[in-house]
Write an enzyme that holds these catalytic residues in place. Structure first.
Site, mmCIF file in Angstrom:
data_model
loop_
_atom_site.group_PDB
_atom_site.id
_atom_site.type_symbol
_atom_site.label_atom_id
_atom_site.label_comp_id
_atom_site.label_asym_id
_atom_site.label_seq_id
_atom_site.Cartn_x
_atom_site.Cartn_y
_atom_site.Cartn_z
ATOM 1 N N HIS A 156 1.382 -3.534 9.577
ATOM 2 C CA HIS A 156 2.760 -3.278 9.154
ATOM 3 C C HIS A 156 3.557 -2.652 10.285
ATOM 4 O O HIS A 156 3.015 -1.913 11.108
ATOM 5 C CB HIS A 156 2.816 -2.329 7.954
ATOM 6 C CG HIS A 156 2.420 -2.953 6.668
ATOM 7 N ND1 HIS A 156 3.169 -3.934 6.056
ATOM 8 C CD2 HIS A 156 1.356 -2.750 5.861
ATOM 9 C CE1 HIS A 156 2.574 -4.302 4.936
ATOM 10 N NE2 HIS A 156 1.471 -3.599 4.800
ATOM 11 N N HIS A 202 0.832 -1.202 0.000
ATOM 12 C CA HIS A 202 0.000 0.000 0.000
ATOM 13 C C HIS A 202 0.868 1.255 0.000
ATOM 14 O O HIS A 202 0.576 2.213 -0.721
ATOM 15 C CB HIS A 202 -0.919 0.010 1.227
ATOM 16 C CG HIS A 202 -2.105 -0.875 1.089
ATOM 17 N ND1 HIS A 202 -2.061 -2.224 1.345
ATOM 18 C CD2 HIS A 202 -3.377 -0.606 0.705
ATOM 19 C CE1 HIS A 202 -3.260 -2.744 1.136
ATOM 20 N NE2 HIS A 202 -4.071 -1.787 0.740
#
Length: 114
Positions: free
Chosen positions: A77, A28
Site C-alpha cells: 500500500h 486492513h
C-alpha cells in the site's frame, strides 16, 4: 466497493509479499480502525479508572497505526491508501447520519401533509 471504484494499482517497488487486487483504500487499515474503535467504545463504558482508559486508548492507537505502517512496510500500500482506509469509516458514518436525518425530515413532512 471503493477498491473497484478507484482501481488504483498496488506499489511495484519494494514489495515484500505478493498480493493481488487493487490498493486504495486499505482494507486492513479500515478493519483495524473499525475493530479497535468499536472495541474501545464498548470497553470504555466498563472502565472507570482514568489510567485504564488512557491505556485502552493508547493500545488502540498503537494497534491501528502498527497495522497501517506494516502494510506500507510490506510494500502493498501507499501511505494515502492507509489514510483512505482510516477515513472511510468516519465518512461512511457521516454519510449515513445525513441520510437518516434527511429521511426523518421527509417522513415528518409527509405526516404533516406538506
Amino acid at each position: 466497493m471503493l477498491k473497484l471504484l478507484f482501481h488504483r494499482a498496488r506499489p511495484e517497488l519494494h514489495r515484500l509479499i505478493e498480493i493481488i487486487g487493487f490498493s486504495f483504500p486499505s482494507g486492513h487499515a479500515m478493519n483495524a480502525f473499525t475493530v479497535f474503535g468499536i472495541l474501545t467504545f464498548l470497553l470504555w463504558r466498563y472502565i472507570s479508572a482514568k489510567w485504564a482508559r488512557g491505556m485502552l486508548i493508547c493500545f488502540s492507537i498503537v494497534m491501528i497505526l502498527a497495522i497501517g505502517v506494516s502494510r506500507i512496510y510490506l510494500g502493498v500500500h501507499y501511505p494515502s491508501d492507509i489514510i483512505g482506509g482510516y477515513c472511510a469509516l468516519p465518512f461512511a458514518i457521516g454519510f449515513f447520519q445525513r441520510y437518516k436525518e434527511k429521511r426523518y425530515v421527509a417522513n415528518d413532512m409527509i405526516k404533516e401533509g406538506r
